[in-house]
Enzyme design. Structure first.
Site, PDB file in Angstrom:
ATOM      1  N   HIS A 281      47.371  -0.353 -35.008  1.00 12.31           N
ATOM      2  CA  HIS A 281      49.019  -0.442 -34.413  1.00 12.31           C
ATOM      3  C   HIS A 281      49.827   0.396 -35.245  1.00 12.31           C
ATOM      4  O   HIS A 281      49.905  -0.293 -36.472  1.00 12.31           O
ATOM      5  CB  HIS A 281      49.336  -1.746 -33.702  1.00 12.31           C
ATOM      6  CG  HIS A 281      49.346  -3.003 -34.654  1.00 12.31           C
ATOM      7  ND1 HIS A 281      50.740  -3.125 -35.434  1.00 12.31           N
ATOM      8  CD2 HIS A 281      48.786  -3.707 -35.223  1.00 12.31           C
ATOM      9  CE1 HIS A 281      50.476  -4.063 -36.097  1.00 12.31           C
ATOM     10  NE2 HIS A 281      49.256  -4.439 -36.064  1.00 12.31           N
ATOM     11  N   ASP A 293      49.270  -4.234 -42.497  1.00 15.27           N
ATOM     12  CA  ASP A 293      49.363  -4.699 -41.097  1.00 15.27           C
ATOM     13  C   ASP A 293      50.202  -3.643 -40.436  1.00 15.27           C
ATOM     14  O   ASP A 293      51.539  -3.951 -40.382  1.00 15.27           O
ATOM     15  CB  ASP A 293      49.788  -5.907 -40.974  1.00 15.27           C
ATOM     16  CG  ASP A 293      49.794  -6.688 -39.729  1.00 15.27           C
ATOM     17  OD1 ASP A 293      49.275  -6.035 -38.819  1.00 15.27           O
ATOM     18  OD2 ASP A 293      50.179  -7.656 -39.403  1.00 15.27           O
ATOM     19  N   GLU A 327      52.587  -3.884 -31.281  1.00 15.21           N
ATOM     20  CA  GLU A 327      51.821  -5.180 -31.327  1.00 15.21           C
ATOM     21  C   GLU A 327      52.310  -6.240 -31.974  1.00 15.21           C
ATOM     22  O   GLU A 327      52.164  -7.204 -31.338  1.00 15.21           O
ATOM     23  CB  GLU A 327      50.423  -4.719 -32.335  1.00 15.21           C
ATOM     24  CG  GLU A 327      49.315  -5.577 -32.316  1.00 15.21           C
ATOM     25  CD  GLU A 327      49.564  -6.823 -33.176  1.00 15.21           C
ATOM     26  OE1 GLU A 327      48.876  -7.846 -32.856  1.00 15.21           O
ATOM     27  OE2 GLU A 327      50.297  -7.077 -34.022  1.00 15.21           O
ATOM     28  N   GLU A 328      53.231  -5.980 -32.854  1.00 10.94           N
ATOM     29  CA  GLU A 328      53.966  -7.216 -33.407  1.00 10.94           C
ATOM     30  C   GLU A 328      54.808  -8.082 -32.576  1.00 10.94           C
ATOM     31  O   GLU A 328      54.757  -9.159 -32.672  1.00 10.94           O
ATOM     32  CB  GLU A 328      54.528  -6.665 -34.779  1.00 10.94           C
ATOM     33  CG  GLU A 328      53.685  -6.091 -36.000  1.00 10.94           C
ATOM     34  CD  GLU A 328      52.669  -6.891 -36.509  1.00 10.94           C
ATOM     35  OE1 GLU A 328      52.760  -8.210 -36.002  1.00 10.94           O
ATOM     36  OE2 GLU A 328      51.828  -6.802 -37.458  1.00 10.94           O
ATOM     37  N   ASP A 355      42.572  -4.355 -37.284  1.00  8.77           N
ATOM     38  CA  ASP A 355      44.018  -5.015 -37.688  1.00  8.77           C
ATOM     39  C   ASP A 355      43.920  -6.159 -38.503  1.00  8.77           C
ATOM     40  O   ASP A 355      44.636  -7.325 -38.216  1.00  8.77           O
ATOM     41  CB  ASP A 355      44.595  -5.504 -36.375  1.00  8.77           C
ATOM     42  CG  ASP A 355      45.766  -5.656 -36.261  1.00  8.77           C
ATOM     43  OD1 ASP A 355      46.674  -5.521 -37.361  1.00  8.77           O
ATOM     44  OD2 ASP A 355      46.597  -6.407 -35.511  1.00  8.77           O
TER      45      ASP A 355
HETATM   46 ZN    ZN Z   1      48.683  -6.372 -37.137  1.00  4.65          ZN
END
Ligand code: ZN
Length: 463
Positions: A281, A293, A327-328, A355
């Site tokens: 992502h 991340d 995504e977050e 991820d």
């Molecule tokens: Zn992530």
């Protein structure tokens, strides 16, 4: 010549009778298809390990674009950059697929102990939190270590700021207090919630991340504080003593905005309609630069496809890299991928998400049929030389989840040495200096070999 199954079995038994252990014969028989991929795997690994291209690409994303919270101009820039770069790599069918995403804005925020002595805490509001009143929320702190303890102390929670001071064990166990804690505290009348950061102790770093309000509780502001500050509050409030905190947050939502997933491909030479998806992502939290991340996950899966392209390799089926959005704090990228591709999900052979960081690769988690698992295990033996040959019990990801669950698609996650990941997860320390170019190259090599061979198998994975 076609050999009927009974004849083949008889032949195998015959060989067994000559003295070779049966299991060895069967094992040889069942993985001989792998031989055609040995040289190719070596080439993919060699190419990926021959440069630090992936690390440098990640450094551009993280240093020149920066962090990429959904709805920000930085994420828009990252999306455009990825499209341009994929085209430059020579990937095919490069395009964006729009998705509406929430736009949460942190604003100014602070947390301080005001009694018994003034102490400015290091904090981060939780994603999705509401604001405090402009003058802040000020109240005595109630420290709890579990939901049961909170429920038992319900009468004391009213009008207080509840602190969940729960030491980190593993992410799935501890993250419950971040996601569900604020509403649990609100149900008992708390005016705000604090959580001990979800991560191991680490030099006074707060870790942000999403909360989820439940519909049956008032929405109260919530923030993460550091393990050090959480322990200080704990010491201050032991034995019925009084510690008072003032929390100020301006957090709020602006209207949803359009964002996009980025897609690039190498089209299959024989069955272009059948697809193997790899990706990560592109969005991140608004602190640090989202290197681990999940900029790294985006870049290593993309690098896997770039390396195939560079070697002029075209598997039987299409390999598609997808860089998902949001995504977050919403998972809208993964959901919109499922919705947009619903009609062709049955043609998705496998989906792989990276991820969990791009540290030393160990192998992959896998979810799918037993037959597919055996094939994937065999493919993973091609990665023994780089130590990435372990196949774990489950492989999933927030972005591949909606599609994989709806269409029962085999799914995989890149598994890496996780010892550093949660130290920097969702913090201002998630920056590229924590990432080793060689380890990143090995991650890319592992994904390249797995994705290529799955896409090229003579028979579709699991059949
Ligand atoms: Zn992530």
């Amino acid at each position: 010549m076609l050999v009927s199954r009974p004849v083949l079995l008889a032949a195998l038994v015959g060989i067994c009778l000559t003295g070779e252990p049966r299991s060895m014969v069967l094992a040889t028989e069942s993985t001989s298809w792998l031989d055609q991929y040995r040289e190719l795997a070596a080439r993919l690994i060699g190419e990926a390990l021959s440069s630090t291209f992936a690390w440098h690409r990640l450094s551009v994303l993280t240093d020149s674009v920066g962090h990429r919270l959904s709805g920000t101009p930085q994420l828009d820039r990252a999306i455009q950059w990825a499209v341009d770069e994929m085209k430059r790599d020579g990937l095919e069918n490069v395009h964006t697929e729009p998705a509406m995403v929430p736009r949460w804005v942190r604003g100014h925020e602070s947390a301080e102990i005001v009694e018994p002595a003034h102490h400015v805490m290091s904090m981060l509001g939780l994603g999705g939190s509401v604001s405090t009143p402009p003058e802040g929320a000020q109240a005595e702190v109630l420290v709890v270590h579990s939901f049961q303890e909170l429920d038992a102390a319900a009468a004391q929670a009213k009008g207080r700021i509840v602190l969940f001071n729960v030491p980190f064990t593993n992410y799935s166990e501890t993250v419950r207090f971040r996601t569900g804690g604020p509403s649990r505290a609100a149900r008992h009348g708390a005016v705000a919630a604090l959580i001990r950061s979800v991560g191991p102790p680490g030099l006074r770093l707060p870790h942000t991340g999403s909360l989820q309000y439940s519909g049956d509780a008032p929405t109260i502001p919530a923030a993460a504080i550091t393990t050090e500050d959480a322990d200080q509050l704990e010491r201050l409030s032991i034995g019925g003593r009084r510690a008072v905190v003032r929390l100020k947050m301006e957090a709020h939502f602006d209207p949803d905005v359009e964002s996009a997933n980025v897609v690039g491909e190498i089209q299959g030479r024989e069955r272009p309609d059948e697809v193997v998806v790899v990706g990560g992502h592109l969005d991140s939290w608004d602190v640090g630069t989202g290197a681990s991340d999940d900029g790294g996950g985006c870049v290593v899966t993309w690098e896997a496809v770039r390396v195939m392209k560079k070697l002029n390799l075209r598997p039987r089926r299409t390999v598609r890299v997808v860089l998902w959005t949001n995504e977050e704090n919403g998972a809208r990228g993964g959901q919109s991928y499922r919705d947009r591709h619903r009609a062709e999900l049955s043609n998705h052979v496998m989906m792989l998400e990276s991820d969990s960081g791009v540290f030393r690769p160990l192998g992959f988690g896998f979810t799918g049929s037993e037959a597919a698992r055996q094939t994937v295990k065999s493919i993973a033996t091609l990665l023994a030389g780089i130590g990435a040959d372990a196949i774990g019990p489950s492989g999933n990801g927030t972005d591949i989840g909606p599609s994989a669950q709806e269409a029962k698609i085999a799914s995989m996650s890149l598994d890496v040495d996780g010892s550093k990941y949660f130290v920097i997860h969702h913090t201002s320390a998630d920056t590229i200096d924590k990432i080793d170019p060689g380890e990143m190259a090995r991650c890319a090599a592992a994904v390249a070999v797995m994705a290529y061979v799955v896409a090229d198998l003579p028979r579709r994975l699991g059949e």
